[in-house]
Design a protein around this motif. Structure first.
Motif, mmCIF file in Angstrom:
data_model
loop_
_atom_site.group_PDB
_atom_site.id
_atom_site.type_symbol
_atom_site.label_atom_id
_atom_site.label_comp_id
_atom_site.label_asym_id
_atom_site.label_seq_id
_atom_site.Cartn_x
_atom_site.Cartn_y
_atom_site.Cartn_z
ATOM 1 N N PRO A 1 -6.000 68.368 -76.142
ATOM 2 C CA PRO A 1 -4.924 68.140 -75.178
ATOM 3 C C PRO A 1 -4.326 69.443 -74.645
ATOM 4 O O PRO A 1 -4.492 70.515 -75.233
ATOM 5 C CB PRO A 1 -3.890 67.371 -76.005
ATOM 6 C CG PRO A 1 -4.115 67.810 -77.409
ATOM 7 C CD PRO A 1 -5.596 68.061 -77.519
ATOM 8 N N ASP A 2 -3.609 69.302 -73.544
ATOM 9 C CA ASP A 2 -2.844 70.420 -72.997
ATOM 10 C C ASP A 2 -1.732 70.782 -73.993
ATOM 11 O O ASP A 2 -1.428 70.018 -74.912
ATOM 12 C CB ASP A 2 -2.253 70.015 -71.647
ATOM 13 C CG ASP A 2 -1.778 71.215 -70.836
ATOM 14 O OD1 ASP A 2 -2.018 72.358 -71.250
ATOM 15 O OD2 ASP A 2 -1.154 70.990 -69.778
ATOM 16 N N ARG B 1 -9.684 77.072 -80.528
ATOM 17 C CA ARG B 1 -9.977 75.653 -80.710
ATOM 18 C C ARG B 1 -11.248 75.516 -81.529
ATOM 19 O O ARG B 1 -12.200 76.290 -81.331
ATOM 20 C CB ARG B 1 -10.174 74.952 -79.359
ATOM 21 C CG ARG B 1 -8.898 74.661 -78.625
ATOM 22 C CD ARG B 1 -9.168 73.973 -77.287
ATOM 23 N NE ARG B 1 -7.939 73.411 -76.739
ATOM 24 C CZ ARG B 1 -7.584 73.519 -75.463
ATOM 25 N NH1 ARG B 1 -8.348 74.143 -74.599
ATOM 26 N NH2 ARG B 1 -6.447 72.974 -75.044
ATOM 27 N N ASN C 1 -3.185 73.014 -66.505
ATOM 28 C CA ASN C 1 -3.570 72.077 -67.567
ATOM 29 C C ASN C 1 -4.607 72.798 -68.428
ATOM 30 O O ASN C 1 -5.751 72.988 -68.009
ATOM 31 C CB ASN C 1 -4.135 70.792 -66.993
ATOM 32 C CG ASN C 1 -4.458 69.770 -68.085
ATOM 33 O OD1 ASN C 1 -4.532 70.121 -69.270
ATOM 34 N ND2 ASN C 1 -4.651 68.529 -67.711
ATOM 35 N N GLY D 1 -5.771 71.761 -71.217
ATOM 36 C CA GLY D 1 -6.606 70.856 -72.006
ATOM 37 C C GLY D 1 -8.071 71.060 -71.674
ATOM 38 O O GLY D 1 -8.417 71.559 -70.591
ATOM 39 N N SER D 2 -8.937 70.694 -72.592
ATOM 40 C CA SER D 2 -10.366 70.765 -72.307
ATOM 41 C C SER D 2 -11.064 69.603 -73.006
ATOM 42 O O SER D 2 -10.538 69.033 -73.972
ATOM 43 C CB SER D 2 -10.969 72.100 -72.754
ATOM 44 O OG SER D 2 -10.972 72.212 -74.157
ATOM 45 N N THR D 3 -12.213 69.250 -72.488
ATOM 46 C CA THR D 3 -13.010 68.171 -73.078
ATOM 47 C C THR D 3 -14.429 68.664 -73.319
ATOM 48 O O THR D 3 -15.043 69.256 -72.425
ATOM 49 C CB THR D 3 -13.050 66.944 -72.140
ATOM 50 O OG1 THR D 3 -11.714 66.468 -71.944
ATOM 51 C CG2 THR D 3 -13.896 65.828 -72.749
#
Lengths: 275, 279
Positions: free
Chosen positions: B49-50, B152, B262, B264-266
């Motif tokens: 998530p962000d 991460r 943002n 966030g990353s996926t």
């Protein structure tokens, strides 16, 4: 009761604990033989099964790989860290071994008897400049992909010797022999040739000269920084305890810590070797 | 030496012994039992998530007496950016129940970052620390992204902690971490008490945050993110304050910012693995 049974119609040989004494001993559909028929559901009761994947070694060896110099970087705008200015991906990509299997095998790469997890440190110098490698496989090759953490100083070139093991997919039915021992060769085979003692299966080898395979989590993050637990339990934190940062053109002091601030450890590992 | 197959029901184990050079299963080693049925995961989205954000605001001023005969001037400057305070994120999701007694999950994983952070981290994209679109043999954790003060990772493993609510499960463990903000916030020089020196120069200002110090990740340029103004006082008439700090945070002409970032990353992953148990 623990039993060793063979079932000719299914071509299965298994050593297991009976979950009950119901049914005939030669009926694989009997409740007592459920671990032989369905080892996935009775895994804790099965000690040997001829259909298990015992990780047959396709190739094992070592290779020396030359790694290039990793350039220094400048501090970013806005903040002044005392060390470690940047992380970098895709620094380089190296061939370890051409396996030519035609499919994607499981493989192990190690340095100094330590099996490399993704992004494992293989070289470091003062200030946290570090070279990491991630092994990967294609249908023909085992390779290493490099990444790095950089500082204001260059990380020198180096040569590193890597050990590797490439595994085969489990053999399928090769013949109709349920169970055979050849006294001339000393070779056992079981389960239509799926298991043979002249194959090189990965073995646990405590106290020998093993490679250590990680079990469980081996990276932890805290205060923005990673701590790597190497396969032998050694801790490596690229951003060292004294590393700090402060705003460029700061209004005040002191700088604050940029270093990993957790306490995570994990020394769970399995010592293995290729015979 | 015993030659052949030894079965001791008390152990229980099968031991292969032989003196032939062809027999490779040695008495000292134990095999690793791996189930034949692979566990697979296809196009599974690992969503990081962000972050919780803050705003870092910088205001500086400088005054100079006797710019000309009997005159005095004031330079004022402001800049505002998005900053991210220190924070930790852990998320453990059960993927499946591991077979009883399984204590090892060996797997291959293929990763692709399908959603990247929308903006640079300070001055550069967030680095991918793992190869994309290739199959990685793995048994532990993967550091997937890192930048200055940020990282991460994801891990896939069997939770063997009997005290854990995830005990006996194959889990995917996501972690992301942000460092505590850098030092350096606070007053500059004479602070916000604008001086009117009878002679010479004076400077001051402040670097402030809204809730907590943070990593200054997004610092756009140009108005309304960066502003400056200049006033010349002629003749020199000292009053206190000489001029309201128009560009100070909360001032009539303050710098302003709307968070458009943002971070966030996926990562989309495919996994093929086998449950096992050391012998």
């Amino acid at each position: 009761m623990v039993c060793l049974r063979a079932f000719p119609d299914e071509g299965i040989v298994a050593l297991y604990e009976e979950p009950s004494t119901s049914g005939a001993i030669d009926d694989i559909d009997a409740a007592r033989n459920a671990p032989a028929k369905d080892p996935d559901s009775y895994f804790d009761m099965v000690y040997f099964h001829s259909t298990f994947d015992y990780m047959e070694v396709h190739a094992a060896g070592s290779v020396s790989i030359s790694h290039s110099t990793i350039a220094a970087v400048s501090a970013p705008p806005g903040v002044n860290p005392s060390s470690v200015y940047d992380w970098a991906s895709a620094v380089d990509d190296k061939l370890v071994y051409t396996h030519s299997l035609g499919y994607l095998p499981f493989a192990i790469v190690a340095t100094t008897d330590m099996i490399i997890a993704p992004s494992t440190k293989v070289q470091s110098d003062t200030g946290g400049r570090t070279r990491y490698v991630t092994p990967y496989v294609t249908t023909t090759e085992l390779r290493l992909w490099e990444s790095a953490s950089k500082t204001a100083s260059t990380l020198g070139s180096t040569s590193i010797t890597y050990q590797y093991i490439v595994f085969k997919e489990p053999a399928g039915d090769e013949n109709d022999i349920l169970w055979e021992f050849d006294p001339d060769t000393g070779i056992w085979q079981m389960g239509r040739g799926r298991f043979r003692t002249n194959r090189r299966y990965l073995q646990t080898a405590p106290g020998g000269s093993p490679l250590v395979l990680n079990v469980g989590r081996n990276v932890d993050l805290k205060n923005g920084a990673p701590r790597f637990i190497l396969a032998d339990g050694t801790i490596y934190a690229p951003i060292g305890a004294g590393t700090t940062w402060i705003l460029a053109n700061a209004a005040s002091t002191p700088a604050t810590s940029l270093a990993y601030s957790g306490t995570f450890t994990n020394d769970d590992g399995i010592e293995v070797q290729a015979p | 030496m015993t030659k052949g197959l030894v079965f001791d029901p008390d152990i229980p184990a099968i031991e292969f012994k032989g003196d032939s050079r062809d027999a490779l299963v040695v008495p000292s080693g134990k095999l690793i039992n791996n189930l034949p049925t692979p566990y697979t995961l296809s196009s599974y989205n690992v969503v990081f998530p962000d972050f919780t954000k803050d705003v870092t605001y910088k205001h500086t001023w400088s005054s100079h007496s006797n710019v000309g005969p009997g005159t005095w001037d004031l330079n004022e400057f402001c800049s505002v950016g998005i900053s991210i305070p220190g924070q930790e994120y852990n998320n453990i999701t059960d993927l499946t129940t591991a077979p009883a007694d399984a204590n090892l999950f060996t797997y291959r994983i293929r990763l692709n970052r399908t959603v990247a952070p929308s903006h640079n981290w300070i001055n550069a994209p967030v680095s991918k620390m793992v190869v994309e679109n290739q199959w990685i043999p793995c048994t532990g954790s993967i550091l997937v992204e890192a930048a200055l003060g940020m990282s991460r990772a994801l891990s896939i493993y069997i939770d063997l902690d009997t005290g854990s609510s995830h005990f006996g499960k194959l889990v995917i463990h996501k972690q992301q971490s942000i460092a505590n903000g850098p030092g350096g916030y606070g007053s500059i020089g004479s602070g916000e008490n604008i001086q009117v020196p009878a002679s010479g120069d004076a400077t001051g200002g402040e670097v402030v945050y809204t809730t907590a110090a943070g990593v200054p990740v997004y610092n756009p340029t140009g108005s309304p993110y960066i502003k400056s103004r200049y006033e010349l006082y002629d003749p020199f008439v000292p009053v206190a304050p000489i001029n309201p700090q128009l560009l100070r945070r909360g001032g009539a002409q303050q710098c302003t910012i709307t968070d458009v970032t943002n971070y966030g990353s996926t990562w989309q992953i495919d996994v093929v693995g086998r449950f096992g148990r050391q012998g």
